[in-house]
Design a protein around this motif. Structure first.
Motif, PDB file in Angstrom:
ATOM      1  N   GLY A 124      -7.259  -4.956  52.553  1.00 37.18           N
ATOM      2  CA  GLY A 124      -7.454  -5.250  51.144  1.00 37.18           C
ATOM      3  C   GLY A 124      -6.503  -6.321  50.652  1.00 37.18           C
ATOM      4  N   LEU A 125      -6.996  -7.186  49.772  1.00 40.84           N
ATOM      5  CA  LEU A 125      -6.162  -8.143  49.056  1.00 40.84           C
ATOM      6  C   LEU A 125      -5.931  -7.583  47.666  1.00 40.84           C
ATOM      7  CD1 LEU A 125      -7.900 -11.505  50.061  1.00 40.84           C
ATOM      8  CD2 LEU A 125      -5.762 -10.571  50.960  1.00 40.84           C
ATOM      9  N   TRP A 126      -4.687  -7.698  47.172  1.00 40.64           N
ATOM     10  CA  TRP A 126      -4.323  -7.032  45.933  1.00 40.64           C
ATOM     11  C   TRP A 126      -3.568  -7.947  44.975  1.00 40.64           C
ATOM     12  CZ3 TRP A 126      -5.698  -1.998  44.858  1.00 40.64           C
ATOM     13  CH2 TRP A 126      -6.223  -1.270  45.945  1.00 40.64           C
ATOM     14  N   THR A 127      -3.850  -7.792  43.698  1.00 38.40           N
ATOM     15  CA  THR A 127      -3.047  -8.375  42.637  1.00 38.40           C
ATOM     16  C   THR A 127      -3.205  -7.472  41.414  1.00 38.40           C
ATOM     17  OG1 THR A 127      -2.505 -10.422  41.449  1.00 38.40           O
ATOM     18  CG2 THR A 127      -4.844  -9.909  41.715  1.00 38.40           C
ATOM     19  N   SER A 128      -2.696  -7.914  40.267  1.00 41.23           N
ATOM     20  CA  SER A 128      -2.787  -7.096  39.056  1.00 41.23           C
ATOM     21  C   SER A 128      -3.033  -7.986  37.846  1.00 41.23           C
ATOM     22  CB  SER A 128      -1.491  -6.303  38.851  1.00 41.23           C
ATOM     23  OG  SER A 128      -1.545  -5.539  37.652  1.00 41.23           O
ATOM     24  N   LYS A 129      -3.728  -7.432  36.867  1.00 42.16           N
ATOM     25  CA  LYS A 129      -3.986  -8.163  35.626  1.00 42.16           C
ATOM     26  C   LYS A 129      -2.715  -8.319  34.806  1.00 42.16           C
ATOM     27  CE  LYS A 129      -8.696  -6.305  35.247  1.00 42.16           C
ATOM     28  NZ  LYS A 129      -9.597  -5.452  34.420  1.00 42.16           N
ATOM     29  N   THR A 130      -1.747  -7.426  35.027  1.00 46.12           N
ATOM     30  CA  THR A 130      -0.491  -7.459  34.276  1.00 46.12           C
ATOM     31  C   THR A 130       0.694  -7.433  35.230  1.00 46.12           C
ATOM     32  OG1 THR A 130      -0.493  -5.038  34.105  1.00 46.12           O
ATOM     33  CG2 THR A 130      -1.493  -6.263  32.290  1.00 46.12           C
ATOM     34  N   VAL A 131       1.804  -7.997  34.793  1.00 45.57           N
ATOM     35  CA  VAL A 131       3.043  -7.977  35.575  1.00 45.57           C
ATOM     36  C   VAL A 131       4.036  -7.077  34.847  1.00 45.57           C
ATOM     37  CG1 VAL A 131       4.936  -9.332  36.534  1.00 45.57           C
ATOM     38  CG2 VAL A 131       2.639 -10.324  36.394  1.00 45.57           C
ATOM     39  N   PRO A 132       4.420  -5.961  35.466  1.00 44.28           N
ATOM     40  CA  PRO A 132       5.329  -5.036  34.780  1.00 44.28           C
ATOM     41  C   PRO A 132       6.737  -5.608  34.654  1.00 44.28           C
ATOM     42  CG  PRO A 132       5.022  -4.367  37.061  1.00 44.28           C
ATOM     43  CD  PRO A 132       4.064  -5.496  36.816  1.00 44.28           C
ATOM     44  N   LYS A 133       7.455  -5.152  33.668  1.00 43.12           N
ATOM     45  CA  LYS A 133       8.855  -5.552  33.524  1.00 43.12           C
ATOM     46  C   LYS A 133       9.666  -4.920  34.649  1.00 43.12           C
ATOM     47  CE  LYS A 133       8.568  -5.944  28.489  1.00 43.12           C
ATOM     48  NZ  LYS A 133       9.090  -5.439  27.192  1.00 43.12           N
ATOM     49  N   LYS A 134      10.809  -5.498  34.927  1.00 38.09           N
ATOM     50  CA  LYS A 134      11.646  -5.010  36.028  1.00 38.09           C
ATOM     51  C   LYS A 134      11.961  -3.532  35.840  1.00 38.09           C
ATOM     52  CE  LYS A 134      15.739  -6.200  38.727  1.00 38.09           C
ATOM     53  NZ  LYS A 134      16.894  -7.131  38.852  1.00 38.09           N
ATOM     54  N   GLY A 135      11.722  -2.770  36.891  1.00 35.12           N
ATOM     55  CA  GLY A 135      11.996  -1.342  36.850  1.00 35.12           C
ATOM     56  C   GLY A 135      10.824  -0.500  36.410  1.00 35.12           C
ATOM     57  N   GLU A 136       9.790  -1.140  35.875  1.00 30.08           N
ATOM     58  CA  GLU A 136       8.600  -0.407  35.443  1.00 30.08           C
ATOM     59  C   GLU A 136       7.582  -0.330  36.570  1.00 30.08           C
ATOM     60  OE1 GLU A 136       8.515  -1.419  30.642  1.00 30.08           O
ATOM     61  OE2 GLU A 136       7.012  -2.282  31.993  1.00 30.08           O
ATOM     62  N   PRO A 137       6.834   0.767  36.677  1.00 31.84           N
ATOM     63  CA  PRO A 137       5.819   0.879  37.728  1.00 31.84           C
ATOM     64  C   PRO A 137       4.601   0.018  37.416  1.00 31.84           C
ATOM     65  CG  PRO A 137       5.721   2.783  36.278  1.00 31.84           C
ATOM     66  CD  PRO A 137       6.928   1.980  35.856  1.00 31.84           C
ATOM     67  N   LEU A 138       3.869  -0.332  38.450  1.00 32.65           N
ATOM     68  CA  LEU A 138       2.614  -1.050  38.261  1.00 32.65           C
ATOM     69  C   LEU A 138       1.585  -0.144  37.594  1.00 32.65           C
ATOM     70  CD1 LEU A 138       2.308  -2.807  41.730  1.00 32.65           C
ATOM     71  CD2 LEU A 138       2.471  -3.993  39.535  1.00 32.65           C
ATOM     72  N   LYS A 139       0.752  -0.729  36.758  1.00 33.56           N
ATOM     73  CA  LYS A 139      -0.339   0.023  36.157  1.00 33.56           C
ATOM     74  C   LYS A 139      -1.534  -0.063  37.099  1.00 33.56           C
ATOM     75  CE  LYS A 139       1.072  -0.833  31.378  1.00 33.56           C
ATOM     76  NZ  LYS A 139       0.676  -1.428  30.069  1.00 33.56           N
ATOM     77  N   LYS A 140      -1.828   1.017  37.779  1.00 32.83           N
ATOM     78  CA  LYS A 140      -2.871   1.002  38.798  1.00 32.83           C
ATOM     79  C   LYS A 140      -4.255   0.683  38.215  1.00 32.83           C
ATOM     80  CE  LYS A 140      -0.434   4.113  41.937  1.00 32.83           C
ATOM     81  NZ  LYS A 140      -0.472   5.379  42.714  1.00 32.83           N
ATOM     82  N   GLU A 141      -4.445   1.006  36.954  1.00 31.09           N
ATOM     83  CA  GLU A 141      -5.735   0.708  36.346  1.00 31.09           C
ATOM     84  C   GLU A 141      -5.932  -0.802  36.152  1.00 31.09           C
ATOM     85  OE1 GLU A 141      -2.924   1.834  32.896  1.00 31.09           O
ATOM     86  OE2 GLU A 141      -3.317   2.452  34.985  1.00 31.09           O
ATOM     87  N   ASP A 142      -4.845  -1.569  36.281  1.00 31.74           N
ATOM     88  CA  ASP A 142      -4.917  -3.027  36.138  1.00 31.74           C
ATOM     89  C   ASP A 142      -5.054  -3.755  37.474  1.00 31.74           C
ATOM     90  OD1 ASP A 142      -4.718  -2.855  33.408  1.00 31.74           O
ATOM     91  OD2 ASP A 142      -2.570  -3.264  33.329  1.00 31.74           O
ATOM     92  N   PHE A 143      -5.127  -3.004  38.567  1.00 34.98           N
ATOM     93  CA  PHE A 143      -5.236  -3.628  39.885  1.00 34.98           C
ATOM     94  C   PHE A 143      -6.549  -4.418  40.008  1.00 34.98           C
ATOM     95  CE2 PHE A 143      -2.416  -0.442  42.421  1.00 34.98           C
ATOM     96  CZ  PHE A 143      -1.294  -0.991  41.817  1.00 34.98           C
ATOM     97  N   VAL A 144      -6.456  -5.544  40.699  1.00 38.12           N
ATOM     98  CA  VAL A 144      -7.626  -6.347  41.073  1.00 38.12           C
ATOM     99  C   VAL A 144      -7.597  -6.455  42.590  1.00 38.12           C
ATOM    100  CG1 VAL A 144      -8.773  -8.581  40.884  1.00 38.12           C
ATOM    101  CG2 VAL A 144      -7.524  -7.650  38.911  1.00 38.12           C
ATOM    102  N   TRP A 145      -8.718  -6.199  43.246  1.00 37.65           N
ATOM    103  CA  TRP A 145      -8.698  -6.107  44.702  1.00 37.65           C
ATOM    104  C   TRP A 145      -9.947  -6.697  45.332  1.00 37.65           C
ATOM    105  CZ3 TRP A 145     -13.004  -3.190  45.130  1.00 37.65           C
ATOM    106  CH2 TRP A 145     -13.249  -2.212  44.160  1.00 37.65           C
ATOM    107  N   LYS A 146      -9.803  -7.013  46.591  1.00 38.46           N
ATOM    108  CA  LYS A 146     -10.927  -7.382  47.442  1.00 38.46           C
ATOM    109  C   LYS A 146     -10.749  -6.570  48.716  1.00 38.46           C
ATOM    110  CE  LYS A 146     -11.967 -11.777  47.942  1.00 38.46           C
ATOM    111  NZ  LYS A 146     -13.299 -12.037  47.336  1.00 38.46           N
ATOM    112  N   ILE A 147     -11.608  -5.571  48.912  1.00 37.98           N
ATOM    113  CA  ILE A 147     -11.510  -4.690  50.069  1.00 37.98           C
ATOM    114  C   ILE A 147     -12.432  -5.239  51.154  1.00 37.98           C
ATOM    115  CG2 ILE A 147     -13.354  -3.041  49.526  1.00 37.98           C
ATOM    116  CD1 ILE A 147      -9.756  -2.030  50.363  1.00 37.98           C
ATOM    117  N   MET A 148     -12.046  -5.049  52.442  1.00 37.73           N
ATOM    118  CA  MET A 148     -12.811  -5.748  53.477  1.00 37.73           C
ATOM    119  C   MET A 148     -12.675  -5.133  54.859  1.00 37.73           C
ATOM    120  SD  MET A 148     -10.380  -9.140  53.714  1.00 37.73           S
ATOM    121  CE  MET A 148     -10.257  -9.189  51.937  1.00 37.73           C
TER     122      MET A 148
END
Length: 218
Positions: free
Chosen positions: A85-109
């Motif tokens: 899978g290729l992964w990125t996110s619609k948002t960039v969290p501030k330092k120390g904050e977790p990624l928002k998984k609902e904002d993930f953008v992916w290409k699974i293959m």
């Protein structure tokens, strides 16, 4: 058509792409894939359906030698490779904050052998649709070249990948490399079946795009 040769397993014939023994730099050439693109958390229905739609098409191709009326040019038997899978996110969290998984953008293959063409994929999708009575139009044929990258083997939960990414950043800095974000942030290759494996036992190849700092100044 009867083919008795042993199946080609890319994990064995091209180990450098699947079993990094340490954090390392690697050049990854263009490869052929079946892909499905989407967005949302990995535990979500959209992501799970994407995974489920790849395998019927892949296995239709891999088992095509058993069909007397199907002769794919240059075909050879192969083991269907691990999910990637290729992964990125619609948002960039501030330092120390977790990624928002609902904002993930992916290409699974799933990687395919070089003999697989767009025509072969379209045939396999039609065959899979006929057998499964479901739509596979969202499965795409793509050639993707990762190019120059830094990769490492992550052991453990996906939620702990930050530790391995930190090691990759340290390696890049020591080697005079710059980690970069292309359309996606990184690639993951799932050596374990995360649907059946305990999180602490998961093995995942992490790969980030890179270039030399001299190139970055140009």
């Amino acid at each position: 058509m009867t083919i008795e040769t042993e199946k080609v397993d890319f994990k064995k014939t091209e180990k450098k792409f699947y079993y990094p023994k340490k954090v390392e730099a690697i050049m990854v050439p263009e490869m052929t894939y079946l892909t499905v693109s989407g967005a949302g958390e990995p535990a979500g229905e959209t992501f799970q359906k994407a995974i489920a739609s790849l395998y019927p098409v892949a296995y239709t191709i891999s088992m095509s030698y058993k069909k007397e009326d199907c002769k794919i040019p240059n075909f050879y038997r192969f083991v269907v490779p691990p999910l990637e899978g290729l992964w990125t996110s619609k948002t960039v969290p501030k330092k120390g904050e977790p990624l928002k998984k609902e904002d993930f953008v992916w290409k699974i293959m799933l990687r395919m052998p070089e003999f697989v063409t767009e025509e072969v994929v379209e045939w396999a999708k039609e065959e899979a649709e006929r057998k499964k009575k479901q739509d596979f139009s969202h499965v795409k044929y793509e050639k993707i070249e990762d190019g120059f990258c830094v990769q490492a083997l992550h052991k453990g939960s996906f939620d702990e990948e930050a530790h391995t990414f930190a090691q990759m950043e340290e390696f890049a800095a020591a080697e005079g490399l710059q980690l970069i974000h292309k359309t996606y942030h990184h690639r993951e290759i799932y050596l374990s079946d995360f649907r059946k494996t305990a999180p602490e036992k998961l093995k995942t190849v992490l790969r980030q795009y890179a270039r030399t700092k001299e190139e970055d100044k140009r």
